[in-house]
Enzyme design. Sequence first.
Site, short mmCIF file in Angstrom:
data_model
loop_
_atom_site.label_atom_id
_atom_site.label_comp_id
_atom_site.label_asym_id
_atom_site.label_seq_id
_atom_site.Cartn_x
_atom_site.Cartn_y
_atom_site.Cartn_z
N TYR A 1 0.83 -1.21 0.00
CA TYR A 1 0.00 0.00 0.00
C TYR A 1 0.86 1.26 0.00
CZ TYR A 1 -4.44 -2.35 0.06
OH TYR A 1 -5.54 -3.09 -0.33
N HIS B 1 -14.87 1.12 -2.51
CA HIS B 1 -13.86 0.29 -1.85
C HIS B 1 -12.94 1.11 -0.94
CE1 HIS B 1 -14.40 -2.98 -5.20
NE2 HIS B 1 -15.38 -2.97 -4.32
#
Length: 240
Positions: free
Chosen positions: A63, A115
């Site tokens: 990430y 999301h």
Amino acid sequence: MQELARRLRTAHSVFVLTGAGMSAESGLPTFRGVDGYWQKHRVEELASPQGFARDPKTVWRWYNERIHAYKRAEPNAGHRALTELEEPVPEMTIATQNVDSLHARAGSKNILELHGHLREARCTGCAATVPLDNGLDENQIEHECGGRFRPQVVWFGEALPRHVWRKAEDAAARADVILVIGTSAQVYPAAALALQNDRAYIAEINPDATGLSAHCHCVIREPAAVALPALVKTLQSQYR
Ligand code: BJW
């Protein structure tokens, strides 16, 4: 393209569902494409609560890389064209599966992030949040409450944020035109939004066919950054 533009010109409500292909021309990889994330990584390790519980540092490394890539990326001509489409349409909702914030940076107003997003991390214990301007230091994953900071995104097996999902369902249900852009439509429940009402004119913008293609009234097999500016031009020429 002419018929789609005509539909948009007379539409009261437009619903747009976007996926990773929307940001391809901003230089960001898709998930399932040949250079996509899933070619190099195992989904269940990186985008599931189980994978995070097993190895949070590896998940955060992935990430953090993406957060840095998103910061370097710019909205492309497709994102910008969508903001222009917003002007003549009385009501337009963009439901995006993307977590890159590029629709907002382009200036779109009514965005639903199905999301989640990568602007902050959330504690798994107490739900405290911290901003993610430059990602999260791997040594700061543990929170003082005993929980762990995780990205504010939706992983496999997790429910979509309820208020966001409700708004998306409502917007899709009342849409006169549904535009499906840059998504493989393999991930549910997001993909189901495109078929939320049987009254809407459905158009897909995607270089490749998807499971939704057969349900569409119009398919444009071009990249989003090419098709959307062309669509705006066609629409403008019809106003003259
Ligand atoms: C271009 C282009 C260009 C290229 N221009 N286009 C029903 C049936 C089967 C399974 C399920 C079901 N319902 C639920 C499930 C399970 C699961 C699921 O869908 N699995 C399938 C994969 C089989 N869904 C879930 O688990 C969801 N949760 C859920 O259902 O919860 C139920 C529940 C209820 C109550 C309590 C508890 C649970 C959650 C799904 C979360 C998905 N998360 C991810 C990660 C998000 C964070 C992150 O980004 O890291 O979301 S996975 C990944 O896939 C990411 C994406 O948003 C998502 C969709 O991918 P997308 O955007 O479509 O990308 P690609 O790569 O697949 O496609 C790109 C497309 O662009 C391609 O078509 C290209 O051709 C095109 N393209 N260049 C235009 N220039």
